[in-house]
Enzyme design. Sequence first.
Site, short mmCIF file in Angstrom:
data_model
loop_
_atom_site.label_atom_id
_atom_site.label_comp_id
_atom_site.label_asym_id
_atom_site.label_seq_id
_atom_site.Cartn_x
_atom_site.Cartn_y
_atom_site.Cartn_z
N SER A 44 8.45 4.11 0.39
CA SER A 44 7.41 3.37 -0.33
C SER A 44 7.60 3.52 -1.84
O SER A 44 7.50 2.54 -2.60
CB SER A 44 6.03 3.91 0.08
OG SER A 44 5.03 3.24 -0.62
N SER A 93 0.87 -1.17 0.00
CA SER A 93 0.00 0.00 0.00
C SER A 93 0.91 1.22 0.00
O SER A 93 1.77 1.35 0.87
CB SER A 93 -0.87 -0.02 1.25
OG SER A 93 -1.87 0.96 1.14
N GLU A 94 0.74 2.11 -0.99
CA GLU A 94 1.77 3.14 -1.20
C GLU A 94 1.83 4.18 -0.08
O GLU A 94 2.78 4.95 -0.03
CB GLU A 94 1.62 3.80 -2.58
CG GLU A 94 0.31 4.45 -2.88
CD GLU A 94 -0.61 3.54 -3.68
OE1 GLU A 94 -0.56 2.31 -3.48
OE2 GLU A 94 -1.39 4.07 -4.48
N ASN A 95 0.85 4.19 0.82
CA ASN A 95 0.96 5.10 1.96
C ASN A 95 1.93 4.57 3.03
O ASN A 95 2.16 5.24 4.03
CB ASN A 95 -0.41 5.40 2.57
CG ASN A 95 -1.16 4.14 2.95
OD1 ASN A 95 -1.13 3.15 2.23
ND2 ASN A 95 -1.82 4.15 4.09
#
Lengths: 231, 215
Positions: free
Chosen positions: B87, B45-47
Amino acid sequence: MSKVYNSFAKAVSDIRDGSTIIVGGFGLCGIPEKSIEALRESGVKDLTIASNNCGTDDQGLGILLANKQIKKMIASYVGENKIFEKQFLSGELEVELSPQGTLAERIRSGGAGIPGFYTATGVGTPIAEGKETKEFNGKTYLLEEGIVGDFALVKAWKADTLGNLVYRKTARNFNPLAAMAGKITIAEVEEIVEAGELKPEEIDTPGVYVQRVLLGTDYAKPIERLTVRKA
Amino acid sequence: MDTRLTIVKRAVKEIQDGMNVNLGIGMPTLVANEIPADVNVLLQSENGLLGIGPYPVEGLEDADLINAGKETITTVPGSSFFDSAESFAMIRGGHIDLAILGGMEVSEKGDLANWMIPGKMVKGMGGAMDLVVGAKRVVVIMDHVSKHGESKVKKTCELPLTGLGVVDRLITDLAVFDFTDEGMVLVETSPGVTVEEVKEKTEAPFIISPDFIQS
């Protein structure tokens, strides 16, 4: 001189009209709620804000937008906010969209003393317009510039009195990067402990990046999309 | 079976044991529900999370633990948290094996448009532009034809691009295409769909793979 402040109003009192501020958070997760509220109370305007998102209509940075304090927004995604749309369409609000990874790296670079870097992200798209390109090994890259803030507002889980910070779960997001890139970084946390009580190994942001630390209470921590399963 | 489910069930076959995978917001997120239990993957998840788990049990949700779609989630054993620069270092640096994203238009050259429609409010590209240039393999899933009956598989994208020549594979409700140096290649059609129907509903010219599969 202690980094610990007791008043959010005092901590933001030298943020002036026209300041550039980098703000941590992803959506409404890990946002510096109390510092944003203090900025709204201070009434400063013409702010340039760099933050991944711009809150919702009544939460996060959205409250500064509603109060017409933001002149320019640098963000990757602003789709959760109707006031944003209105001010953007009327020309009141200037917007610079930056891809999320580029934005993160621009803030990190700014804090790391790197004025620009090359990335393949955005080549051949509208965000490449006007940007210098360079080829490396036959592939085209865009020059993107670092961002430095007059101030940074960050939210962490814990701090010690020297400003060392620890984040919680995905509330980390842009906060460590924002902390690096503020000339004056204001960190608000849920718990402040004495220096030495945090293990050196567990510190995410070294206190060197942090000038002011405040204890926040009664965090709203709004959930944008509550998704659950049955037990 | 509705078209979304057709697409999602086909897309899950792209995921192999041991992969690190990023699933985009919307239809791609649904792919997670279809991953077989014996296929072990870490979802990114890119967060700032590698190792997304299922939605939390009601009452155990945590505002500090969300995915890129801002939904409350959990973590799996072996997961890790990191900041947004890290990330995207893992995304841009080619450490994510597969990204599955939604699309608005795909061109015969593998260009993707999926972030803005001129004249409509711009919401922003989020992490899509980074994912399409960085992931080792980019799979786009979308309806073949728009609500207005127009082919979304174009000679040239009309909408502003997310990335240039970035799509490796396109999965629609009608067919699967690969993008190669020889051009766009039809590799499969969905059950009950003929090559003629695909040709009729595809604006872009394509060639048929020697390994073509009629499902």
